[in-house]
Scaffold this motif. Structure first.
Motif, PDB file in Angstrom:
ATOM      1  N   LYS A   6      37.895  31.511  41.056  1.00  0.00           N
ATOM      2  CA  LYS A   6      38.018  32.803  40.389  1.00  0.00           C
ATOM      3  C   LYS A   6      38.068  33.988  41.355  1.00  0.00           C
ATOM      4  CE  LYS A   6      36.162  31.395  35.923  1.00  0.00           C
ATOM      5  NZ  LYS A   6      35.216  31.695  34.817  1.00  0.00           N
ATOM      6  N   ALA A   7      38.207  33.715  42.625  1.00  0.00           N
ATOM      7  CA  ALA A   7      38.394  34.792  43.594  1.00  0.00           C
ATOM      8  C   ALA A   7      39.668  35.555  43.261  1.00  0.00           C
ATOM      9  CB  ALA A   7      38.470  34.225  45.009  1.00  0.00           C
ATOM     10  N   ILE A   8      39.681  36.840  43.520  1.00  0.00           N
ATOM     11  CA  ILE A   8      40.851  37.660  43.211  1.00  0.00           C
ATOM     12  C   ILE A   8      41.411  38.279  44.489  1.00  0.00           C
ATOM     13  CG2 ILE A   8      40.098  38.188  40.860  1.00  0.00           C
ATOM     14  CD1 ILE A   8      39.169  40.948  41.923  1.00  0.00           C
ATOM     15  N   LYS A   9      42.698  38.585  44.445  1.00  0.00           N
ATOM     16  CA  LYS A   9      43.354  39.305  45.531  1.00  0.00           C
ATOM     17  C   LYS A   9      43.980  40.567  44.961  1.00  0.00           C
ATOM     18  CE  LYS A   9      44.455  35.242  48.366  1.00  0.00           C
ATOM     19  NZ  LYS A   9      45.544  34.441  48.991  1.00  0.00           N
ATOM     20  N   ILE A  10      43.817  41.668  45.690  1.00  0.00           N
ATOM     21  CA  ILE A  10      44.446  42.924  45.291  1.00  0.00           C
ATOM     22  C   ILE A  10      45.269  43.461  46.452  1.00  0.00           C
ATOM     23  CG2 ILE A  10      42.699  43.518  43.567  1.00  0.00           C
ATOM     24  CD1 ILE A  10      41.394  45.368  45.598  1.00  0.00           C
ATOM     25  N   GLY A  11      46.276  44.257  46.114  1.00  0.00           N
ATOM     26  CA  GLY A  11      47.156  44.799  47.144  1.00  0.00           C
ATOM     27  C   GLY A  11      48.313  43.861  47.450  1.00  0.00           C
ATOM     28  N   GLY A  12      48.932  44.065  48.595  1.00  0.00           N
ATOM     29  CA  GLY A  12      50.050  43.224  49.019  1.00  0.00           C
ATOM     30  C   GLY A  12      51.417  43.755  48.650  1.00  0.00           C
ATOM     31  N   GLU A  13      51.476  44.922  47.993  1.00  0.00           N
ATOM     32  CA  GLU A  13      52.769  45.444  47.541  1.00  0.00           C
ATOM     33  C   GLU A  13      53.436  46.336  48.592  1.00  0.00           C
ATOM     34  OE1 GLU A  13      49.774  48.533  45.907  1.00  0.00           O
ATOM     35  OE2 GLU A  13      49.818  46.409  46.451  1.00  0.00           O
ATOM     36  N   ASN A  14      54.770  46.437  48.497  1.00  0.00           N
ATOM     37  CA  ASN A  14      55.505  47.368  49.355  1.00  0.00           C
ATOM     38  C   ASN A  14      56.389  48.293  48.533  1.00  0.00           C
ATOM     39  OD1 ASN A  14      57.631  45.776  48.570  1.00  0.00           O
ATOM     40  ND2 ASN A  14      58.299  45.218  50.640  1.00  0.00           N
ATOM     41  N   THR A  15      55.952  48.520  47.288  1.00  0.00           N
ATOM     42  CA  THR A  15      56.676  49.420  46.402  1.00  0.00           C
ATOM     43  C   THR A  15      55.695  50.075  45.436  1.00  0.00           C
ATOM     44  OG1 THR A  15      58.554  49.603  44.874  1.00  0.00           O
ATOM     45  CG2 THR A  15      57.159  47.646  44.655  1.00  0.00           C
ATOM     46  N   LEU A  16      56.122  51.107  44.764  1.00  0.00           N
ATOM     47  CA  LEU A  16      55.255  51.833  43.839  1.00  0.00           C
ATOM     48  C   LEU A  16      54.834  50.935  42.673  1.00  0.00           C
ATOM     49  CD1 LEU A  16      57.155  55.244  43.789  1.00  0.00           C
ATOM     50  CD2 LEU A  16      54.994  54.731  44.943  1.00  0.00           C
ATOM     51  N   PRO A  17      53.731  51.255  41.991  1.00  0.00           N
ATOM     52  CA  PRO A  17      53.194  50.393  40.932  1.00  0.00           C
ATOM     53  C   PRO A  17      54.226  50.042  39.859  1.00  0.00           C
ATOM     54  CG  PRO A  17      51.655  52.139  41.438  1.00  0.00           C
ATOM     55  CD  PRO A  17      52.899  52.453  42.183  1.00  0.00           C
ATOM     56  N   MET A  28      39.694  57.117  25.520  1.00  0.00           N
ATOM     57  CA  MET A  28      39.568  57.839  26.788  1.00  0.00           C
ATOM     58  C   MET A  28      39.599  56.880  27.971  1.00  0.00           C
ATOM     59  SD  MET A  28      39.438  61.147  26.450  1.00  0.00           S
ATOM     60  CE  MET A  28      38.728  61.657  28.004  1.00  0.00           C
ATOM     61  N   GLU A  29      38.925  55.743  27.811  1.00  0.00           N
ATOM     62  CA  GLU A  29      38.860  54.774  28.904  1.00  0.00           C
ATOM     63  C   GLU A  29      40.222  54.151  29.175  1.00  0.00           C
ATOM     64  OE1 GLU A  29      35.534  51.830  30.406  1.00  0.00           O
ATOM     65  OE2 GLU A  29      36.253  51.210  28.436  1.00  0.00           O
ATOM     66  N   ILE A  30      40.921  53.763  28.113  1.00  0.00           N
ATOM     67  CA  ILE A  30      42.248  53.160  28.275  1.00  0.00           C
ATOM     68  C   ILE A  30      43.222  54.160  28.894  1.00  0.00           C
ATOM     69  CG2 ILE A  30      44.264  52.280  27.041  1.00  0.00           C
ATOM     70  CD1 ILE A  30      42.321  50.988  25.042  1.00  0.00           C
ATOM     71  N   SER A  31      43.204  55.389  28.393  1.00  0.00           N
ATOM     72  CA  SER A  31      44.123  56.417  28.904  1.00  0.00           C
ATOM     73  C   SER A  31      43.898  56.667  30.394  1.00  0.00           C
ATOM     74  CB  SER A  31      43.946  57.724  28.123  1.00  0.00           C
ATOM     75  OG  SER A  31      44.223  57.552  26.758  1.00  0.00           O
ATOM     76  N   THR A  32      42.635  56.744  30.789  1.00  0.00           N
ATOM     77  CA  THR A  32      42.318  56.990  32.192  1.00  0.00           C
ATOM     78  C   THR A  32      42.687  55.795  33.061  1.00  0.00           C
ATOM     79  OG1 THR A  32      40.467  58.395  31.494  1.00  0.00           O
ATOM     80  CG2 THR A  32      40.505  57.692  33.791  1.00  0.00           C
ATOM     81  N   ALA A  33      42.384  54.590  32.561  1.00  0.00           N
ATOM     82  CA  ALA A  33      42.679  53.375  33.325  1.00  0.00           C
ATOM     83  C   ALA A  33      44.172  53.202  33.553  1.00  0.00           C
ATOM     84  CB  ALA A  33      42.114  52.156  32.606  1.00  0.00           C
ATOM     85  N   VAL A  34      44.951  53.394  32.501  1.00  0.00           N
ATOM     86  CA  VAL A  34      46.403  53.237  32.622  1.00  0.00           C
ATOM     87  C   VAL A  34      46.975  54.281  33.574  1.00  0.00           C
ATOM     88  CG1 VAL A  34      48.581  53.386  31.368  1.00  0.00           C
ATOM     89  CG2 VAL A  34      46.652  52.136  30.366  1.00  0.00           C
ATOM     90  N   SER A  35      46.482  55.504  33.473  1.00  0.00           N
ATOM     91  CA  SER A  35      46.946  56.560  34.379  1.00  0.00           C
ATOM     92  C   SER A  35      46.651  56.195  35.832  1.00  0.00           C
ATOM     93  CB  SER A  35      46.268  57.892  34.025  1.00  0.00           C
ATOM     94  OG  SER A  35      46.577  58.298  32.713  1.00  0.00           O
ATOM     95  N   LEU A  47      46.284  53.113  37.081  1.00  0.00           N
ATOM     96  CA  LEU A  47      47.086  51.962  37.503  1.00  0.00           C
ATOM     97  C   LEU A  47      48.526  52.356  37.805  1.00  0.00           C
ATOM     98  CD1 LEU A  47      45.711  49.254  35.055  1.00  0.00           C
ATOM     99  CD2 LEU A  47      45.296  49.406  37.508  1.00  0.00           C
ATOM    100  N   VAL A  48      49.120  53.189  36.975  1.00  0.00           N
ATOM    101  CA  VAL A  48      50.505  53.591  37.234  1.00  0.00           C
ATOM    102  C   VAL A  48      50.582  54.576  38.400  1.00  0.00           C
ATOM    103  CG1 VAL A  48      51.224  53.183  34.849  1.00  0.00           C
ATOM    104  CG2 VAL A  48      50.505  55.470  35.531  1.00  0.00           C
TER     105      VAL A  48
END
Length: 314
Positions: A24-35, A279-286, A288-289
């Protein structure tokens, strides 16, 4: 004439950071383009969504949470096991509220024992958050990092006041990752990253926490800061800003009036729980994008909705 899509290629790339151990280890990052711009390049690892719990009963949380967790909220181990089994969270954020000098003022040793028991009880990766007092958090994180060595946790966060203690303990003395916390400013974010790497922390062990706010509460500063950081990392190949970003959304979104004002005080606003979720969903999505690679939320419904959105866009 056939349509030819314009593709924006960048020279920079975000580093990949792994948190946790085992399946269940996770990896984040690794991208070379915008979200979510999969058509422009490599999107990297899918954005991750975590859930916040506390090491003490959450007196300040709204009644809906107290009802939801009434059987487990008095024990962080039970709480952690419950959210692992009953939510879709990718990781757990354990907030060590009891260490607050203005509250229970528990010792680093006491808090470290709680963190160890939680780490042993669950298989999800752990993010360890402090009490918000930078001096106390420095001492706290040193002890917790030692006690849960081997679990590859992320410590949220090292600040300008305590980065030497936190950075040295979390990633140099023990096998963890560290989050660099700055106050919604690209220059401050860059400066702290430089300080950590000059200390000897490897850049691949650093995650940025560039600040957050609930939407409608100065969020435009967060958005513009994330934009500038990501464009500098990609377009200018600025290696001092090529770290993944984690955003503790729940720390902000559940403290604003829209999320806590009672239905008696604001009858026109409707259900208090639904408002908080919105409020939480709106902030989270903002977030992430805008460039965040991971967000910390509080409500299971928010987590489910945000993960569905990420899955649809990834």
């Amino acid at each position: 004439m056939a349509f030819k899509m314009s593709v924006q290629k960048y020279s920079g790339k975000i580093s990949e950071v792994e948190i946790g151990t085992g399946e269940k280890a996770i990896k984040i990052g690794g991208e070379n383009t915008l979200p979510f711009y999969n058509f422009d390049g490599v999107a990297g690892n899918t954005q991750k969504v975590g859930i916040e719990i506390s090491d003490v009963y959450p007196e300040g949380w709204t009644d809906s949470f107290k009802e939801m967790y009434k059987e487990v909220a008095d024990c962080p181990v039970k709480w952690a096991k419950y959210v692992e089994a009953n939510t879709k969270a990718d990781f757990i954020c354990l907030k060590l509220v009891s260490a607050d000098p203005n509250g229970l003022d528990k010792t680093p040793e006491e808090c470290a024992q709680v963190a160890k028991e939680v780490a042993q009880a669950v298989s999800l990766p752990l993010v360890i958050a402090g009490c918000g007092n930078h001096e106390k958090d420095g001492k706290l994180f040193e002890k917790v990092a030692q006690t849960i060595d081997g679990y590859n946790s992320l410590f949220l966060s090292a600040t300008e006041d305590n980065y030497k203690a936190v950075g040295a303990a979390a990633t140099m003395a023990y096998s963890h990752k560290v989050s660099a916390e700055s106050s919604v400013d690209i220059n401050l974010a860059k400066q702290l990253n430089v300080l950590l790497t000059q200390l000897g922390v490897k850049s691949e062990n650093v995650v940025m926490n560039v600040g957050s706010s609930a939407v409608g509460y100065g969020y435009e500063y967060v958005a513009s800061t994330m934009d500038r950081i990501r464009l500098a990392a990609f377009g200018q190949n600025d290696k001092t800003l090529q770290m993944p970003i984690i955003t503790p959304v729940s720390f902000e979104s559940w403290n604003v009036k829209e999320s806590i004002a009672s239905e008696e005080d604001e009858p026109a606003w409707g259900c208090i729980e639904k408002r908080g979720i919105a409020m939480e969903i709106s902030t989270a999505v903002s977030s992430l994008v805008g460039g965040s690679n991971a967000v910390i939320l509080r409500h299971p419904e928010s987590i489910e909705t945000v993960k569905e959105l990420v899955s649809a866009l990834a």
